[in-house]
Write a protein that holds these residues in place. Structure first.
Motif, short mmCIF file in Angstrom:
data_model
loop_
_atom_site.label_atom_id
_atom_site.label_comp_id
_atom_site.label_asym_id
_atom_site.label_seq_id
_atom_site.Cartn_x
_atom_site.Cartn_y
_atom_site.Cartn_z
N ASP A 1 -47.37 11.76 -20.34
CA ASP A 1 -48.63 11.77 -19.12
C ASP A 1 -48.34 12.86 -18.33
OD1 ASP A 1 -46.37 9.87 -18.56
OD2 ASP A 1 -47.75 8.92 -17.14
N HIS B 1 -38.60 6.60 -14.50
CA HIS B 1 -38.53 5.15 -15.39
C HIS B 1 -37.92 5.51 -16.54
CE1 HIS B 1 -42.24 4.77 -18.00
NE2 HIS B 1 -41.41 4.08 -18.72
N TYR C 1 -48.12 -1.82 -11.23
CA TYR C 1 -47.51 -0.66 -12.03
C TYR C 1 -45.93 -0.73 -12.12
CZ TYR C 1 -46.12 4.44 -12.55
OH TYR C 1 -45.46 5.36 -13.01
FE1 FEO Z 1 -46.11 8.30 -15.42
FE2 FEO Z 1 -43.14 7.20 -16.76
O1 FEO Z 1 -44.78 8.17 -16.83
#
Ligand code: FEO
Length: 395
Positions: free
Chosen positions: A84, A146, A195
């Motif tokens: 992304d 992340h 989120y």
């Molecule tokens: Fe917005 Fe971990 O990607």
């Protein structure tokens, strides 16, 4: 047509939103769409901070072209290799063949894994720096916030922290990218929680490590890869991240989750909620785990101090959606909650035993007595147990 904003002299936001997306990562519903941020620093050298998702890459390329105004792109800092933010790398390398990619060694390896391109990148480690002219980039590793390859970047001259996925949120931009133009609690808080909890929540220890590094910096602006850009009021998001990363509840109240086939387990959950309200417990919430996507349920489990799981027995197991939800809670390392249990079984009731087994593998989950047992539907005996459980929960 380009849409760019100068968020600080010579630091440009080039964002775009995807409002057609149904499921972020093909998992999480995003009814308000999804935003993707990236940034360009204009100095003696030009530097792009991260890329963007395929779905909005045309807007991104228009924006980048406009901001560069005929200059070339000297550097692209790849803080996070999730597609992304990275799907544009092959196109950027075609457009700017002299561009140097700056990233962790692991991220450089992942570029080859994803796009089969061997880049001659600059691999950076903890506290390495890159001079752009008046701006100096300081790199800090942030593994598992992340993904394992993640770095965040602090630009010392402006006090800007480029925070990668940290401090991001679900939801498209609505013109409300700056702190003084938005009621963050109203517009972003619940989707920032959902989120964090779902995307990063498993990695509380690693998030805490990043928060400690951030605390040592003189931060004047936080620029994440999704959602709201922070130019003031950092305490608000830092406080919440500190709670979420340590699995500390925000609300001292009860959230009841039920999995019900014919409505009888749901009835018990509703009776319990009313009993709690009568005992003075505020903000009690009730969820049907078959109806509400588990990403919202998990977010609520992080928010609340006390959780009740009410499940029918199904195929001698926990009701399917409840099983998925409990497994998801366990997989995200939630700890330190008080728990109440309600099981239902018309014959060979197993849900209570199986739920207890899953909860027993988690840290500091305290199951309160009594566990309520329904045989098909609420009767006088189970009604009395619900009253007793409400009293225990209300304490
Ligand atoms: Fe917005 Fe971990 O990607």
């Amino acid at each position: 047509m380009y849409n760019v904003r100068e968020v600080q002299k010579n630091i440009w936001w080039l964002g775009a939103s995807d409002r057609r997306l149904e499921l972020f990562e093909n998992v999480y519903p995003v009814p308000a769409g999804m935003s993707y941020n990236n940034y360009v620093i204009l100095d003696d050298k030009t530097c792009l901070m991260d890329g963007i998702d395929d779905a909005v890459s045309r807007q991104f390329l228009d924006n980048l072209d406009h901001v560069l105004a005929g200059r070339t792109l000297d550097y692209m800092v790849v803080q996070h290799m999730e597609p992304d933010h990275c799907s544009c790398i092959p196109e950027l390398l075609l457009r700017y063949p002299e561009m140097k990619i700056v990233a962790s060694q692991k991220a450089i390896q992942m570029i080859d894994q994803f796009y089969h391109i061997k880049v001659d990148g600059i691999a950076v480690k903890e506290k390495d720096t890159l001079e752009l002219g008046h701006h100096t980039l300081n790199f800090f590793t942030a593994p598992m916030v992340h993904w394992p390859e993640v770095i965040v970047t602090f630009e010392a001259a402006t006090g800007t922290l480029f925070s990668a996925d940290a401090f991001g949120a679900f939801g498209a931009m609505s013109g409300n990218i700056f702190a003084d133009e938005v009621d963050w609690d109203q517009d972003w808080k619940s989707e920032a929680r959902r989120y964090y909890v779902n995307i990063v929540g498993k990695y509380g220890v690693q998030t805490n490590a990043l928060l400690k590094k951030a605390a040592a910096l003189d931060i004047k602006m936080i620029l994440p890869l999704h959602g709201h850009l922070w130019r003031s009021d950092f305490g608000k998001i830092i406080d919440l991240y500190t709670k979420w990363a340590t699995y500390t509840p925000e609300k001292n109240s009860v959230a009841i989750f039920y999995g019900s086939v014919y409505g009888n387990t749901a009835n018990a959950a509703d009776i319990l909620a009313m009993d709690l309200a009568e005992l003075g417990v505020k903000d009690v919430k009730v969820f049907d785990v078959s109806k509400t996507h588990y990403s919202y349920l998990l977010s609520t489990a992080f928010e609340y101090s006390t959780l009740v799981f009410a499940s029918a027995t199904y195929n001698a197991e926990i009701f399917d959606h409840m099983h998925t939800f409990l497994t998801d809670i366990k997989n995200h390392n939630l700890s330190g909650r008080k728990v109440g249990l309600i099981e239902n079984g018309s014959w060979a009731s197993m849900a209570g035993k199986k739920m207890t087994e899953i909860l027993g593998t988690m840290k500091d989950m305290t199951i309160l007595e009594p566990s309520v047992k329904l045989t098909s539907s609420v009767d006088d005996a189970s009604r009395a147990q619900l009253k007793e459980l409400a009293t225990a929960l209300a304490k």
